[in-house]
Design an enzyme around this catalytic site. Structure first.
Site, PDB file in Angstrom:
ATOM      1  N   GLY A 212      30.378 -19.605  80.497  1.00  0.00           N
ATOM      2  CA  GLY A 212      29.987 -19.113  81.813  1.00  0.00           C
ATOM      3  C   GLY A 212      31.175 -18.632  82.627  1.00  0.00           C
TER       4      GLY A 212
ATOM      5  CG  ASN B 255      43.969  -8.413  83.030  1.00  0.00           C
ATOM      6  OD1 ASN B 255      44.454  -7.281  82.982  1.00  0.00           O
ATOM      7  ND2 ASN B 255      42.671  -8.614  82.936  1.00  0.00           N
TER       8      ASN B 255
ATOM      9  CG  ASP C 261      37.287 -13.687  89.180  1.00  0.00           C
ATOM     10  OD1 ASP C 261      38.196 -12.873  89.465  1.00  0.00           O
ATOM     11  OD2 ASP C 261      36.126 -13.345  88.890  1.00  0.00           O
TER      12      ASP C 261
ATOM     13  CG  LEU D 161      51.523 -13.376  80.259  1.00  0.00           C
ATOM     14  CD1 LEU D 161      52.851 -14.002  79.829  1.00  0.00           C
ATOM     15  CD2 LEU D 161      51.602 -11.856  80.141  1.00  0.00           C
TER      16      LEU D 161
ATOM     17  N   GLY E 139      49.782 -18.001  79.285  1.00  0.00           N
ATOM     18  CA  GLY E 139      50.119 -18.431  80.643  1.00  0.00           C
ATOM     19  C   GLY E 139      50.311 -17.271  81.596  1.00  0.00           C
TER      20      GLY E 139
ATOM     21  N   GLY F  45      30.569 -11.685  91.036  1.00  0.00           N
ATOM     22  CA  GLY F  45      31.412 -10.870  91.914  1.00  0.00           C
ATOM     23  C   GLY F  45      32.756 -11.560  92.046  1.00  0.00           C
TER      24      GLY F  45
HETATM   25  P1  ADP Z   1      41.556 -12.138  82.630  1.00  0.00           P
HETATM   26  O1  ADP Z   1      40.636 -13.325  82.641  1.00  0.00           O
HETATM   27  O2  ADP Z   1      41.626 -11.421  83.928  1.00  0.00           O
HETATM   28  O3  ADP Z   1      41.366 -11.215  81.459  1.00  0.00           O
HETATM   29  P2  ADP Z   1      43.728 -13.576  81.315  1.00  0.00           P
HETATM   30  O4  ADP Z   1      43.078 -13.415  79.995  1.00  0.00           O
HETATM   31  O5  ADP Z   1      45.190 -13.317  81.399  1.00  0.00           O
HETATM   32  O6  ADP Z   1      43.046 -12.711  82.467  1.00  0.00           O
HETATM   33  O7  ADP Z   1      43.442 -15.086  81.787  1.00  0.00           O
HETATM   34  C1  ADP Z   1      43.727 -15.520  83.092  1.00  0.00           C
HETATM   35  C2  ADP Z   1      44.333 -16.905  83.042  1.00  0.00           C
HETATM   36  O8  ADP Z   1      43.373 -17.778  82.421  1.00  0.00           O
HETATM   37  C3  ADP Z   1      45.593 -17.042  82.202  1.00  0.00           C
HETATM   38  O9  ADP Z   1      46.760 -16.779  82.955  1.00  0.00           O
HETATM   39  C4  ADP Z   1      45.522 -18.499  81.801  1.00  0.00           C
HETATM   40  O10 ADP Z   1      45.959 -19.301  82.886  1.00  0.00           O
HETATM   41  C5  ADP Z   1      44.033 -18.725  81.630  1.00  0.00           C
HETATM   42  N1  ADP Z   1      43.656 -18.547  80.207  1.00  0.00           N
HETATM   43  C6  ADP Z   1      43.032 -17.495  79.636  1.00  0.00           C
HETATM   44  N2  ADP Z   1      42.864 -17.678  78.307  1.00  0.00           N
HETATM   45  C7  ADP Z   1      43.392 -18.892  78.030  1.00  0.00           C
HETATM   46  C8  ADP Z   1      43.538 -19.692  76.834  1.00  0.00           C
HETATM   47  N3  ADP Z   1      43.092 -19.246  75.654  1.00  0.00           N
HETATM   48  N4  ADP Z   1      44.143 -20.906  76.956  1.00  0.00           N
HETATM   49  C9  ADP Z   1      44.580 -21.368  78.138  1.00  0.00           C
HETATM   50  N5  ADP Z   1      44.479 -20.676  79.298  1.00  0.00           N
HETATM   51  C10 ADP Z   1      43.895 -19.451  79.252  1.00  0.00           C
END
Ligand code: ADP
Length: 297
Positions: free
Chosen positions: A280, A180, A245, A212, A216, A37
């Site tokens: 996880g 996101n 999260d 992103l 970042g 959740g």
């Molecule tokens: P969600 O998890 O909601 O899909 P994102 O994919 O944008 O959102 O990821 C959330 C955050 O997690 C990013 O802003 C970044 O800080 C971190 N993150 C996600 N993927 C990576 C990665 N491959 N390398 C480094 N940080 C990551």
């Protein structure tokens, strides 16, 4: 102090080689239950930053509700549960050998939950505190929380995820909006993220942060002329589930600990980068000592 208002559920994950066809039964190669959740995940991440955290959530009066409560109590010192004569929220996640997934969720408690009407939240939040909401409760219930926070002078972070187009919260009530890339595209129709941030800011959020992934995050607002891109640390990503999260919970925890917005975002990026290197959702969230090491950097 961080108040997280949101859902807590049990996630049951099944792994198997391929998805079953309609009418077919397959045995999983592995399966496990875990706390899940977005509300619970973000509250745990915030608490591990060292901030004081209260989670306001809804559970059913059933054995699963008791199990979820026991898991929350292991992580959080203040859990305010509204109990309903409904089945506790749960998700079944089926993952095939290629990493594709199917998710089915039961969300009766989240849908029945109206924190301002049903809890003491409005009396507990004070200026200087931070309220965090997500998209799992009904839009009207989330709006009521954000409105109460605004009235009390409490800073708000709205993570508008998941998106229910039919009942979106009012972004104008959020001091900070976090989404996101796919949510930013869905909400604005913009493919360019700087343009999407501008369109979201135009809906009224004082600060907009778009995560992103490996790139970042992009932040627009709080007195800046244009959108600013903050890079993520370079890591080898293994499992990105729950990264958003960790990001939101750590941002809230960082702000509650007195970090300015840009420092809070950088802290959230560092913590989320650690989480994606491990498998996880909640399991991959950095520990309290890992968070403390990040704060000291
Ligand atoms: P969600 O998890 O909601 O899909 P994102 O994919 O944008 O959102 O990821 C959330 C955050 O997690 C990013 O802003 C970044 O800080 C971190 N993150 C996600 N993927 C990576 C990665 N491959 N390398 C480094 N940080 C990551």
């Amino acid at each position: 102090h961080v108040h997280v208002v949101g859902n807590a559920c049990i996630d049951t994950t099944f792994r198997l080689g391929r998805f079953p066809a309609a009418g077919e039964t397959l045995n999983a190669t592995a399966y496990a239950d875990g706390l899940g959740g977005k509300g619970a995940n973000q509250a745990v991440a915030a608490a591990r930053t060292g901030a004081a955290v209260t989670l306001w959530t809804a559970l059913g009066k059933d054995p699963l509700g008791a199990w979820i409560r026991s898991q929350l109590d292991m992580e959080l010192s203040d859990v305010q549960v509204s109990e309903f004569d409904l089945p506790s929220d749960r998700s079944t996640i089926v993952i095939d050998a290629g990493g594709e997934n199917f998710i089915v969720s039961g969300v009766a408690c989240s849908e029945a939950f109206d924190p301002i009407a049903q809890t003491a939240l409005a009396r507990r939040i004070t200026p200087g505190e931070i309220l965090v909401c997500q998209g799992n409760l009904r839009g009207a219930a989330t709006n009521a929380c954000l409105r109460a926070a605004r009235k009390n002078g409490t800073r708000t972070i709205l993570n508008a995820s998941p998106i229910d187009e039919a009942a979106l919260p009012d972004f104008g009530l959020a001091d900070m909006l976090v989404v996101n890339q796919s949510e930013a595209k869905a909400l604005t129709g913009q493919m360019d993220m700087a343009a999407a941030a501008g369109a979201l800011a135009a809906k009224g959020a004082a600060t907009v942060a778009i995560t992103l992934g490996a790139e970042g995050c992009l932040v627009l607002g709080h007195g800046q002329a244009g959108a600013l891109c903050l890079p993520a640390p370079h890591v080898k990503a293994l499992d990105t589930s729950g990264a958003g999260d960790v990001f939101c919970g750590c941002l809230a925890g960082g702000l509650a600990r007195g970090m300015p917005i840009t420092s809070g975002l950088k802290f959230a990026l560092a913590a989320a980068a650690i989480s994606v290197t491990r498998p996880g959702t909640l399991l991959s969230c950095p520990s309290a000592s890992e968070m403390a090491a990040l704060v000291d950097q």
